[in-house]
Design an enzyme around this catalytic site. Structure first.
Site, short mmCIF file in Angstrom:
data_model
loop_
_atom_site.label_atom_id
_atom_site.label_comp_id
_atom_site.label_asym_id
_atom_site.label_seq_id
_atom_site.Cartn_x
_atom_site.Cartn_y
_atom_site.Cartn_z
N CYS A 142 -3.93 4.75 3.02
CA CYS A 142 -4.02 3.15 3.17
C CYS A 142 -2.87 2.68 2.84
O CYS A 142 -2.41 1.65 3.46
CB CYS A 142 -5.22 2.95 2.05
SG CYS A 142 -4.69 2.95 0.41
N CYS A 149 -4.09 -0.62 -0.22
CA CYS A 149 -3.85 -0.67 -1.32
C CYS A 149 -3.82 -1.83 -2.50
O CYS A 149 -2.43 -1.63 -3.42
CB CYS A 149 -4.09 0.84 -1.63
SG CYS A 149 -5.05 1.92 -0.84
N CYS A 196 -9.43 5.49 2.55
CA CYS A 196 -8.96 5.69 3.79
C CYS A 196 -8.90 4.56 4.06
O CYS A 196 -9.57 3.89 4.25
CB CYS A 196 -8.87 6.86 4.21
SG CYS A 196 -10.86 7.28 4.90
#
Length: 139
Positions: A87, A91, A13
């Site tokens: 995120c 990512c 996250c």
């Protein structure tokens, strides 16, 4: 024939201070060392959200010693399953990995009353995930 390595899961996250910390703690608590568990954030906070620590303590899991960690390419490469929780595009994506995105409310800035339902939803999802990646009969 060699024994397959234990599966590895990375929870990601933004701040690694709430959702991903709770998910990692539940998975570790429920399966022990049958699964390698990591968590990280694209922009880690200075500390784990105190309301998250309190909500997890109510579930019998102490995460007060945990610290937010930075998301690295190496952590993604070393994981079989990558579960993102808001995120976004930060990512990294690698072929051969299983990616899941769990749309969960962000507990940042919220009190323990608001964190409890997020915690409970994460626990439900973790229990389902265990059935997929680490069934009880598998060692």
């Amino acid at each position: 024939m060699s024994t397959p390595a234990r599966p590895s899961v990375l929870f990601v996250c933004v701040h690694n201070a709430g959702r991903s910390q709770m998910a990692a703690a539940f998975l570790t608590h429920l399966v022990g060392d049958r699964v390698e568990v990591r968590s990280a954030g694209s922009v880690p906070a200075d500390q784990v959200n105190p309301a998250v620590v309190e909500a997890m303590k109510e579930s019998g899991i102490d995460i007060s010693a945990e610290t937010p960690k930075i998301l690295t390419t190496e952590a993604v490469q070393a994981s079989d399953v990558v579960i993102t929780m808001g995120c976004g595009d930060t990512c990294p994506v690698f072929p051969g990995k299983k990616y899941l995105d769990w749309a969960l409310e962000d507990p940042a800035g919220q009190g323990v009353d608001a964190v409890r339902p997020i915690r409970d939803e994460i626990e439900t999802r973790i229990r389902a995930l265990i059935g997929e990646i680490a069934p009880a009969g598998r060692t």
